[in-house]
Design an enzyme around this catalytic site. Structure first.
Site, PDB file in Angstrom:
ATOM      1  N   SER A 154       0.833  -1.199   0.000  1.00 23.58           N
ATOM      2  CA  SER A 154       0.000   0.000   0.000  1.00 23.58           C
ATOM      3  C   SER A 154       0.864   1.243   0.000  1.00 23.58           C
ATOM      4  O   SER A 154       1.762   1.402   0.830  1.00 23.58           O
ATOM      5  CB  SER A 154      -0.901  -0.010   1.249  1.00 23.58           C
ATOM      6  N   GLY A 155       0.572   2.153  -0.935  1.00 20.15           N
ATOM      7  CA  GLY A 155       1.339   3.385  -1.055  1.00 20.15           C
ATOM      8  C   GLY A 155       2.471   3.315  -2.050  1.00 20.15           C
ATOM      9  O   GLY A 155       3.189   4.309  -2.245  1.00 20.15           O
ATOM     10  N   THR A 159      -2.070   1.910  -8.076  1.00 20.36           N
ATOM     11  CA  THR A 159      -3.243   2.475  -8.755  1.00 20.36           C
ATOM     12  C   THR A 159      -2.827   3.449  -9.848  1.00 20.36           C
ATOM     13  O   THR A 159      -3.364   3.425 -10.965  1.00 20.36           O
ATOM     14  CB  THR A 159      -4.146   3.171  -7.723  1.00 20.36           C
ATOM     15  N   ASN A 205      -0.800   4.511   3.165  1.00 22.36           N
ATOM     16  CA  ASN A 205      -1.179   5.100   1.887  1.00 22.36           C
ATOM     17  C   ASN A 205      -2.465   5.881   2.063  1.00 22.36           C
ATOM     18  O   ASN A 205      -3.379   5.445   2.755  1.00 22.36           O
ATOM     19  CB  ASN A 205      -1.351   3.995   0.828  1.00 22.36           C
ATOM     20  N   SER A 208      -5.373   3.857  -0.731  1.00 26.01           N
ATOM     21  CA  SER A 208      -5.104   2.425  -0.840  1.00 26.01           C
ATOM     22  C   SER A 208      -6.336   1.675  -1.355  1.00 26.01           C
ATOM     23  O   SER A 208      -7.459   1.893  -0.887  1.00 26.01           O
ATOM     24  CB  SER A 208      -4.702   1.871   0.531  1.00 26.01           C
ATOM     25  N   SER A 209      -6.116   0.826  -2.342  1.00 21.24           N
ATOM     26  CA  SER A 209      -7.214  -0.010  -2.871  1.00 21.24           C
ATOM     27  C   SER A 209      -7.483  -1.145  -1.895  1.00 21.24           C
ATOM     28  O   SER A 209      -6.599  -1.947  -1.605  1.00 21.24           O
ATOM     29  CB  SER A 209      -6.834  -0.581  -4.244  1.00 21.24           C
ATOM     30  N   GLY A 435      -0.545  -5.685  -2.211  1.00 19.44           N
ATOM     31  CA  GLY A 435       0.711  -6.373  -1.994  1.00 19.44           C
ATOM     32  C   GLY A 435       0.746  -7.081  -0.653  1.00 19.44           C
ATOM     33  O   GLY A 435      -0.225  -7.115   0.099  1.00 19.44           O
ATOM     34  N   GLU A 437       1.142  -7.849   3.059  1.00 15.56           N
ATOM     35  CA  GLU A 437       0.864  -7.012   4.221  1.00 15.56           C
ATOM     36  C   GLU A 437       1.203  -7.732   5.498  1.00 15.56           C
ATOM     37  O   GLU A 437       0.906  -8.937   5.648  1.00 15.56           O
ATOM     38  CB  GLU A 437      -0.610  -6.586   4.261  1.00 15.56           C
TER      39      GLU A 437
END
Length: 1133
Positions: A154-155, A159, A205, A208-209, A435, A437
């Site tokens: 994330s981050g 995206t 992030n 974040s998705s 990704g 985590e």
């Protein structure tokens, strides 16, 4: 590689992960390294990695070109490129993208897109456009679907990278047809809608998705975009009801609360306000994002909805549902009775009423669905009341269900709006998925995410290994011994059926009385011997899985609740009867649903099935990988944290891919490059006319390396062989460099010496010439000075001589005149004696004597007249002398018949102490007499004859008898006065006797004065004579003059003129300095002329004229008066 003293290596560091240094000593298996930051580190040789000193300063764009392919080399290369704002780097056909956290100009403009169109991979600098172009060309050329897998934590920028991929695909597949252009815009504009409802701020992030997305871009036979489809995976529904600090809920809630003023009617209609007033949003203190305008994003989201085909009515229904979920979260419950619950207060009732209005359902039915539950038995249906906790769980379940159904509807609507092409045979899939985590509290969502990443990592490893195999096959080298490392054991631990973690979770969820502790105990018992499963010490509900990217500890407290996915019948029935058709379509009637209401459905099993379908799609396509890296956890630009990046490289499988390459032949070079780099080791190879592959083989044999492979166009080296070759090359170059340096330095030193010598000669020549010129000029000046000095000294000596001569003449004139007067007085005395004798003898002749006396009185009157005439002449002479001084010294004066004019021209102005006379009746010397004396000074024998005397007529003896006769006649008439005359005569005799004695003394003084003048003349001719003697002589001479004046009763005549006269005697400057203490500041003092003369009272005086500068007249006069009064108090002069 053999590590020796002086080798540049990489060594591990806790803060920087890896730091470079130089080996200072080697002791067996250990080495001491001095790092670049000055630290001394001792470590084993096996933990050291060589550093490529020939690597370019800007790094390499493809890390397979690195001479040493290992962790520190990869990390250093990425950091170097990131420092120059090169965020993209290849690792083979894998693109590594580092998030810059700032806008980089001209990085994604249309001109850059055009430059990558049709370019081969590697021809241009690394870019996301290059990977996308390779996939597009491969699809068109081979007719096979391709996929681009974008992964990262994330981050990291997944995206944004996905947006750039779809933007470039739209650029490649767009055409002029309006309909096709609409498909392109819908593909691009679908992202804001999905981001608003599927993205949220997390710890790492701001956007974040929270779901996985696989976008299928469909193309027709001409390569134009013909359709698109979006598939989503595992939306994080729990975020709707529960968030932690400093995260935020999904963006759509904040966008609706921040609607611009133009949408005030909507806000009033939805009864929204400050986000802080809603329970689902105020669990975190973060309500706004830095640099993000929620009101602007609200308008952008509505615009995107218009583009993808969502009508206004549907948009209104969507935002009604979002607002209803916020009000639903504010419904609080209180305990009533033992186990039932009711609404807590009026505020809860208000939010319940607003929720019912927004969902367009019955108010009482909604309250009943939240507070009660139907128990279905074979006999009847029993309604059971829920306690406040159960009612809150029911409320949160309803909110999560509504939001999940809304998100699924949006995805379907976007797919329908974009339109799919059923006839399309080729597609490019873009996978944007979360990704790896690992948090402090990792729950069921992290478990599913990491399971997905394990699947993708296996696919990635297989792809990398497959790519390596393809290269080996193309070059026809032996690769059968390469060992491929797989992570299948971890996948079996998670998904194996039966016996996997997901299977055990579903089994536990089927039992109503099962708890998370029961589930944990099953895991402990089943996988106690599994190498990938670890039970933490003193843990009851936690377990650890050793993933490919590292260990992750999971808390299984909510695994059971989050794995259960079934709809509550009361909620289903309530919402299916909503008066809003949009809401009713989200919850179809029970008869229309395939699964029966209340039947358990495992989210884990469903996710595993979706993931398998995704892997089937990926396996059917040609994959291309983009690994996104977040350079720092602060999300700030230009900061590169080595430890964080290294962990992401490991999590993203980049280092695993490198390890797979290192298992085989990690370094390969085409023959020409290899020969260019290492032919220096065996120079004779280039002289032989052999093939390149034979030459490469000869180099390796003579160097003594083995286990290499010779392909068709490349030579493949095992790990460490490139470093060995570089080490030998560096040693050879070092020895050669010493020889070259010796010769070059010798030549440089020789050239430097010659230049210095030539320059020295030139400088010496110039300096010697200048010195010669200066010497010649000095000699000329010296000669000229000698001539000038000679002339000046000759002139000065001549002037001194003339002055002394003139002074001597003046003095001699005065002395001779004085001597003549003395003789005259002697004769007068004798004559007086004769007269007295005759008077005594002949009294009869008294009359004649009286006549003589009368005649004598007449002569005295005549003499007084002569004295007055002399005074007038002196005044006239003073005026003449004043005029003469005003003329310049170097001007040649007119000739004069007297010696005085010549003296004025030649002599300087010697200052001498003079006397000034202040009394009114002064006696001046007659200028005529003075001139006569000056003219007669040249004839010293006639000086006395020229001086006038009051009794000059009685000097001859022939006239005496006649005078006697006259005296006798006078005496007869003057008998009465005879006695008086006798008395006077007696007194005159006494006075004459006294004067005679004084005259004798004066003569002595005159002789002494003459000697002093002679000595003064000698001193002037000898400049080096001691000054003291000169001063003493002058003082003595002055005293003698004063004494002489006192003896003779002379009157000192002083004439002070306003202008300077030409002096007779010049005093030297040293004498002036010695006379300064006497305060006689006289510039020019002159004794112009001196002679004896008689005054009106009959006394004699020695008269001389002094000339004093007008500036010192007053001081000199005052000082002279004081000194003269001290020595002669009775004198008026």
């Amino acid at each position: 590689m053999e590590i020796t003293v002086g080798s540049h290596v990489w060594v591990e560091d806790q803060e920087l992960a890896w730091v470079d240094g130089v080996v200072t000593s080697v002791n067996g298996n250990e080495a001491e390294v001095e790092t670049i930051n000055g630290n001394q580190v001792t470590t084993k040789l096996s933990k050291l990695y060589p550093k490529d000193m020939e690597a370019p300063d800007t790094g390499v764009d493809d890390m397979t070109k690195l001479s040493y392919l290992h962790e520190p080399a990869v990390l250093h290369n990425l950091a170097t490129r990131y420092g120059i704002k090169e965020i993209y780097t290849y690792c083979g056909n894998i693109l590594i993208a580092i998030n810059p956290f700032q806008a980089i100009s001209h990085l994604y403009d249309t001109e850059l897109m055009d430059s990558y169109k049709g370019a081969q991979l590697g021809d241009r600098s690394p870019h996301v456009f290059a990977i996308t172009d390779v996939a597009y060309r491969a699809m068109n050329n081979e007719g096979k679907s391709n996929s681009i897998l974008v992964s990262g934590e994330s981050g990291a920028g997944k995206t944004e990278t996905t947006k750039m991929v779809m933007r470039y695909l739209a650029y490649l597949g767009g055409h002029a047809a309006a309909e096709a252009r609409t498909v392109e815009r819908k593909v691009l504009e679908s992202n804001p809608v999905l981001e608003a409802f599927g993205n949220a701020k997390t710890v790492r992030n701001n956007n974040s998705s929270r779901f996985g997305k696989f976008v299928e871009i469909q193309f027709d036979a001409c390569g134009q975009i013909s359709g698109a489809a979006i598939r989503t995976y595992l939306l994080e529904k729990s975020r709707v009801c529960q968030i932690s600090e400093p995260e935020r809920n999904y963006h759509c809630f904040y966008l609706l609360c921040a609607a611009p003023p133009k949408s005030c009617q909507e806000i009033e209609k939805y009864k929204l306000g400050d986000p802080k007033s809603f329970h689902y949003l105020n669990q975190s203190s973060c309500y706004e994002l830095v640099g993000v305008d929620d009101s602007h994003d609200y308008l952008a989201t509505k615009k995107a909805m218009d583009i993808v085909g969502i009508s206004v009515e549907e948009q209104d229904a969507i935002f009604r549902i979002v607002a209803a979920i916020l009000h639903l979260g504010n419904i609080a419950f209180a305990l009533e009775g033992e186990d039932s619950s009711v609404l807590e207060d009026d505020k809860a009732k208000f939010h319940l009423q607003v929720t019912a209005e927004l969902l367009m359902c019955d108010l009482e039915a909604l309250e009943t669905a939240l507070c009660k539950r139907n128990m279905v038995t074979p006999e009847e249906v029993i309604k059971r009341s829920l306690d406040p906790l159960g009612a809150a769980i029911s409320r949160d379940g309803l909110a999560k269900t509504i939001y999940a159904r809304l998100f699924d509807w949006l995805v379907k609507k976007i797919n329908v709006s974009i339109g799919q092409d059923p006839d399309s045979k080729c597609l490019i899939g873009v996978l944007d998925i979360y990704g790896f985590e690992s948090f402090k509290t990792s729950s069921f969502e992290q478990f599913c995410i990491n399971f997905t990443n394990e699947k993708l990592q296996q696919h990635f490893n297989q792809h990398v290994f497959k790519m390596e195999q393809s290269v080996y096959q193309e070059e026809e080298i032996d690769w059968s011994y390469i060992d491929f490392v797989d992570n299948q054991d971890v996948l079996d631990l998670i998904e194996k059926k039966p016996g996997g973690i997901i299977s055990l979770l579903d089994e536990t969820c089927m039992f109503p009385k099962s708890t998370h502790e029961t589930f944990a105990q099953k895991l402990y018992q089943t996988f106690k011997d599994h190498k990938r499963f670890v039970k933490p010490k003193l843990a009851r509900t936690e377990f650890t899985i050793v993933h490919y990217a590292g260990e992750v500890q999971y808390q299984c407290d909510q695994f059971l609740d989050k794995n259960k996915d079934y709809i509550v019948p009361e909620h289903q029935e309530l919402l299916s009867t909503s008066k809003c058709s949009f809401i009713a379509s989200l919850f179809p009637s029970l008869n229309a649903e395939t699964p029966k209401s209340g039947k358990f459905s495992s989210i884990g099993s469903r996710f595993k099935l979706q993931l398998q379908q995704l892997m089937d799609i990926l396996n059917s396509t040609e994959p291309h990988y983009i690994r996104c890296i977040k350079p720092n956890s602060d999300l700030r630009p230009e900061i590169f944290e080595n430890v964080s990046v290294l962990q992401q490289l490991r999590s993203g499988g980049v280092l695993e891919a490198i390890r797979v390459k290192c298992e085989g032949y990690p370094t390969n070079r085409i023959f020409s490059e290899f020969l260019e780099r290492f032919s220096i080791l065996v120079p004779e190879v280039l002289k032989e006319n052999v093939e390149e592959n034979v030459a490469c083989k000869s180099i390796m044999e003579k160097v003594g390396l083995s286990n290499y492979q010779i392909g068709k166009t490349k030579i493949f080296l095992r790990a460490g062989q490139m470093a060995e070759l570089d080490g030998r090359k560096a040693k050879l170059l070092g020895e050669s460099a010493k020889v070259i340096q010796k010769q070059v330095r010798s030549r440089i030193a020789r050239k430097c010496y010659v230049r210095i010598q030539t320059a020295s000669i030139c400088i010496q020549t110039v300096l010697r010439g200048q010195l010669a010129c200066e010497s010649l000029k000095f000699r000329k000046r010296t000669a000229a000075a000698v001539k000038i000095q000679k002339s000046a000294r000759r002139k000065s000596a001549s002037r001194k001589y003339t002055n002394i001569k003139s002074s001597a003449i003046v003095v001699q004139t005065g002395i001779r005149a004085m001597v003549a007067r003395n003789e005259f007085r002697s004769k007068m005395q004798n004559h007086s004696a004769t007269i007295q004798a005759a008077t005594e003898e002949e009294e009869k002749d008294s009359g004649k004597e009286e006549e003589d006396i009368g005649k004598e009185e007449k002569d005295n009157g005549k003499e007084e007249k002569d004295v007055g005439k002399e005074e007038k002449d002196v005044g006239k002479e003073e005026k003449d002398s004043g005029k003469e001084v005003e003329e310049p010294e170097d001007k040649e004066p007119e000739k004069q018949p007297t010696v005085e004019v010549q003296e004025k021209e030649e002599l300087p102005d010697p200052p001498v102490a003079v006397l000034e006379q202040n009394k009114p009746d002064k006696t001046y010397v007659s200028p005529d007499k003075e001139q006569e004396v000056t003219e007669e000074s040249n004839e010293p024998y006639h000086i006395v004859e020229e001086i006038s005397s009051p009794i000059q007529d009685v000097l001859t003896a022939e006239e005496l008898p006649s005078e006697v006769e006259q005296l006798k006649v006078l005496l007869i008439g003057e008998k009465k006065r005879a006695d008086e005359y006798q008395k006077k005569h007696a007194e005159a005799q006494e006075l004459s006797e006294q004067r005679r004695k004084k005259l004798e003394e004066t003569e002595k003084k005159v002789h002494q004065l003459q000697e002093s003048l002679n000595r003064l003349h000698q001193v002037q001719n000898q400049p080096l004579h001691p000054l003291l003697e000169l001063i003493t002589l002058i003082i003595r001479t002055t005293l003698m003059l004063h004494q002489l004046a006192q003896i003779l009763h002379f009157q000192l005549q002083v004439v002070i003129q306003p202008t300077t006269l030409v002096p007779v005697l010049k005093l030297p400057r040293c004498m002036l300095k010695m006379l300064q203490p006497l305060k006689l500041q006289v510039l020019r003092t002159v004794i112009r002329r001196g002679h004896l003369m008689t005054t009106s009272d009959g006394s004699l005086c020695f008269c001389f004229i002094l000339s004093i500068d007008d500036r010192y007249k007053h001081n000199f006069s005052r000082e002279l008066q004081c000194r003269h009064a001290k020595h002669n108090p009775n004198s008026y002069t």
